[in-house]
Design a protein around this motif. Structure first.
Motif, short mmCIF file in Angstrom:
data_model
loop_
_atom_site.label_atom_id
_atom_site.label_comp_id
_atom_site.label_asym_id
_atom_site.label_seq_id
_atom_site.Cartn_x
_atom_site.Cartn_y
_atom_site.Cartn_z
N LEU A 1 -4.42 -3.87 -5.21
CA LEU A 1 -2.85 -3.80 -4.98
C LEU A 1 -2.55 -4.02 -3.71
N ASP A 2 -2.19 -4.88 -3.06
CA ASP A 2 -2.00 -5.41 -1.77
C ASP A 2 -0.82 -4.86 -1.10
N SER A 3 0.20 -4.38 -1.92
CA SER A 3 1.61 -3.69 -1.26
C SER A 3 1.64 -2.30 -1.97
N THR A 4 0.60 -1.52 -1.99
CA THR A 4 0.54 -0.18 -2.39
C THR A 4 0.05 0.64 -1.45
N PHE A 5 0.50 1.64 -1.04
CA PHE A 5 -0.06 2.54 0.10
C PHE A 5 0.06 4.01 -0.31
N TYR A 6 -1.02 4.81 0.20
CA TYR A 6 -0.75 6.31 -0.15
C TYR A 6 -1.44 6.89 0.91
N GLU A 7 -0.64 7.76 1.43
CA GLU A 7 -1.26 8.68 2.58
C GLU A 7 -0.73 10.15 2.20
N SER A 8 -1.68 11.10 2.57
CA SER A 8 -1.25 12.48 2.42
C SER A 8 0.04 13.03 3.54
N GLY A 9 -0.31 12.40 4.66
CA GLY A 9 0.77 12.97 5.63
C GLY A 9 1.70 11.50 6.13
N ALA A 10 1.80 11.46 7.39
CA ALA A 10 2.53 10.38 7.85
C ALA A 10 1.74 8.80 7.56
N TYR A 11 3.10 7.98 7.38
CA TYR A 11 2.63 6.75 7.07
C TYR A 11 2.77 5.83 8.48
N PRO A 12 1.84 4.84 8.44
CA PRO A 12 1.87 4.10 9.82
C PRO A 12 3.17 3.37 9.87
N VAL A 13 3.49 3.05 11.03
CA VAL A 13 4.87 2.11 11.33
C VAL A 13 4.79 0.95 10.56
N ALA A 14 3.83 0.15 10.37
CA ALA A 14 3.78 -1.11 9.65
C ALA A 14 4.31 -0.92 8.13
N VAL A 15 4.13 0.38 7.64
CA VAL A 15 4.62 0.61 6.08
C VAL A 15 6.11 1.03 6.32
N ASP B 1 -8.34 9.19 0.11
CA ASP B 1 -9.46 8.23 -0.08
C ASP B 1 -9.94 7.73 -1.72
N LEU B 2 -9.97 8.73 -2.53
CA LEU B 2 -9.98 8.26 -3.96
C LEU B 2 -9.06 7.45 -4.20
N VAL B 3 -7.60 7.51 -4.11
CA VAL B 3 -6.70 6.71 -4.44
C VAL B 3 -6.81 5.30 -3.96
N HIS B 4 -7.17 5.16 -2.51
CA HIS B 4 -7.54 4.06 -2.00
C HIS B 4 -8.89 3.11 -2.53
N ARG B 5 -9.70 3.98 -2.83
CA ARG B 5 -10.95 3.36 -3.24
C ARG B 5 -10.96 3.01 -4.88
N MET B 6 -10.42 4.02 -5.67
CA MET B 6 -10.56 3.91 -6.93
C MET B 6 -9.31 3.04 -7.68
N ILE B 7 -8.32 3.00 -6.94
CA ILE B 7 -7.04 2.32 -7.53
C ILE B 7 -6.63 1.38 -6.73
N ILE B 8 -6.16 1.43 -5.40
CA ILE B 8 -5.72 0.48 -4.62
C ILE B 8 -6.40 -0.55 -4.41
N GLU B 9 -7.80 -0.43 -3.90
CA GLU B 9 -8.66 -1.30 -3.77
C GLU B 9 -9.38 -2.06 -4.92
N ALA B 10 -9.60 -1.04 -5.89
CA ALA B 10 -10.39 -1.44 -7.27
C ALA B 10 -9.35 -2.38 -8.06
N VAL B 11 -7.90 -2.37 -8.02
CA VAL B 11 -7.27 -3.14 -8.62
C VAL B 11 -6.79 -4.19 -8.10
#
Length: 363
Positions: free
Chosen positions: A214-228, A202-212
């Motif tokens: 980045l609409d084609s950057t993804f981070y999950e600690s486990g499995a990624y969704p099929v869309a990715v 959630d930190l990566v999403h809130r403070m990096i991906i959303e703040a900057v």
């Protein structure tokens, strides 16, 4: 497992993207791929060259997302695993929290992670600059057994630390001075999460991906969704090297992985040390956000590290000296530090000259 090799290359100031330059870059990619794909075990390349906030940009693609005849070509929507470039997220979060007065990189693991008393005197700064002496969990035989026998298993940070933590017998060797260890960044991510009171994801999403933005950057600690994962380039393990912890090696622990498509392997083994996914354009945008002088909010008097504050980034560009992000659908092993044997992940340095994510001694 790092499926991307990301090279940050300065481009001359004052350059302007035009059809001629675009054609030359496209031709260079195709020529390189034609001559080097077999030796490098690379099936495709995505390159993004930008010239700043208001200037032009060039995108070029060559090859396919994998080695199968049915695999589609690399295109603008293709994603790559960022590998150890993901470490810059962990370093940035730590420095952002320090800038907010919530921690100091001079703090020890004993303060924030007392459950690991063997490493209680190691500072956060030593984690970030790879001088902690803490062994690398991803070079262990146990990690290799998981990659080979249970590749889709979702691992926790505690699972990863347990592979390197001393148990009193058969302990991994510690090191003095510089030693590249993914364990350092798993621990840094755990500290960031504890200090902020929310998950590292959630930190990566809130403070990096959303703040900057980045609409084609993804981070999950486990499995990624099929869309990715449906947009993700393949990666093939082709590293015959022995582990760091096989000093008299005859048969590498990872021998059974040779030739295997590892793109479906759970990235939970890497997490803060290398688990992010992005395209070349977003890697460029992230590096601009880190190093753009006008965003720098403060420098820590204690550490000398500089943090540049995040804000939504524009897709526009300038003609200032800039960065190119080049991504390859490559044959890379599960180990993030092993990726540097075939590619060019290197330290990203702040204006103060301090390494943001650590250079790789194997580069």
């Amino acid at each position: 497992m790092a499926l991307v090799v990301t090279a940050m290359i300065l481009v001359a100031s004052g350059a302007h993207a035009d059809s001629s330059r675009t054609a030359r870059i496209q031709a260079a990619l195709e020529t390189w791929l034609s001559s080097r794909s077999s030796a490098e075990k690379v099936t495709g390349v995505a390159a993004y060259v930008s010239f700043g906030d208001t200037g032009p940009a060039i995108e070029a693609f060559a090859g396919k997302v994998g080695s199968s005849p049915q695999d589609p070509p690399i295109r603008q929507g293709t994603l790559f695993q960022m590998g150890s470039t993901s470490k810059s997220f962990a370093a940035a979060l730590i420095l952002k929290l320090e800038a907010a007065g919530k921690l100091s990189i001079g703090d020890t693991l004993g303060k924030w992670l007392p459950q690991y008393p063997a490493w209680k005197d190691v500072t956060i700064q030593r984690l970030l600059n790879m001088t902690s002496g803490i062994p690398n969990y991803s070079e262990t035989e146990a990690m290799s057994r998981i990659w080979i026998g249970d590749p889709t298993r979702d691992l926790t940070t505690e699972d990863l630390i347990a592979l390197a933590y001393p148990a009193g017998s058969g302990d991994l060797p510690t090191s003095g001075g510089y030693h590249y260890s993914n364990t350092n960044y798993i621990l840094a991510g755990m500290i960031a999460a504890k200090v902020a009171g929310q998950s590292y994801r959630d930190l990566v999403h809130r403070m990096i991906i959303e703040a900057v933005g980045l609409d084609s950057t993804f981070y999950e600690s486990g499995a990624y969704p099929v869309a990715v994962t449906d947009r993700l380039a393949h990666g093939y393990f082709d590293n015959p090297a022995c582990s760091d912890y096989q000093p008299k090696c005859i048969k590498p622990w990872n021998l059974a992985l040779i030739g295997r498509d590892v793109s479906g392997m759970s990235t939970s083994w890497a997490q803060a040390a290398g688990g992010a996914i992005a395209d070349a354009r977003d890697v460029d945008r992230w590096m601009r956000a880190v190093f753009k002088d006008t965003w720098c909010r403060r420098s820590s008097r204690r550490s000398g590290w500089r943090w540049c504050r995040s804000r939504p980034a524009s897709r526009s560009r300038t003609s200032r000296p800039t960065i190119r992000a080049a991504s390859r659908s490559a044959s890379a092993g599960p180990s993030s530090d092993r990726l540097a044997r075939t590619g060019s992940i290197r330290a990203r340095r702040s204006a103060t000259g301090r390494s943001m994510c650590g250079s790789n001694r194997k580069t």
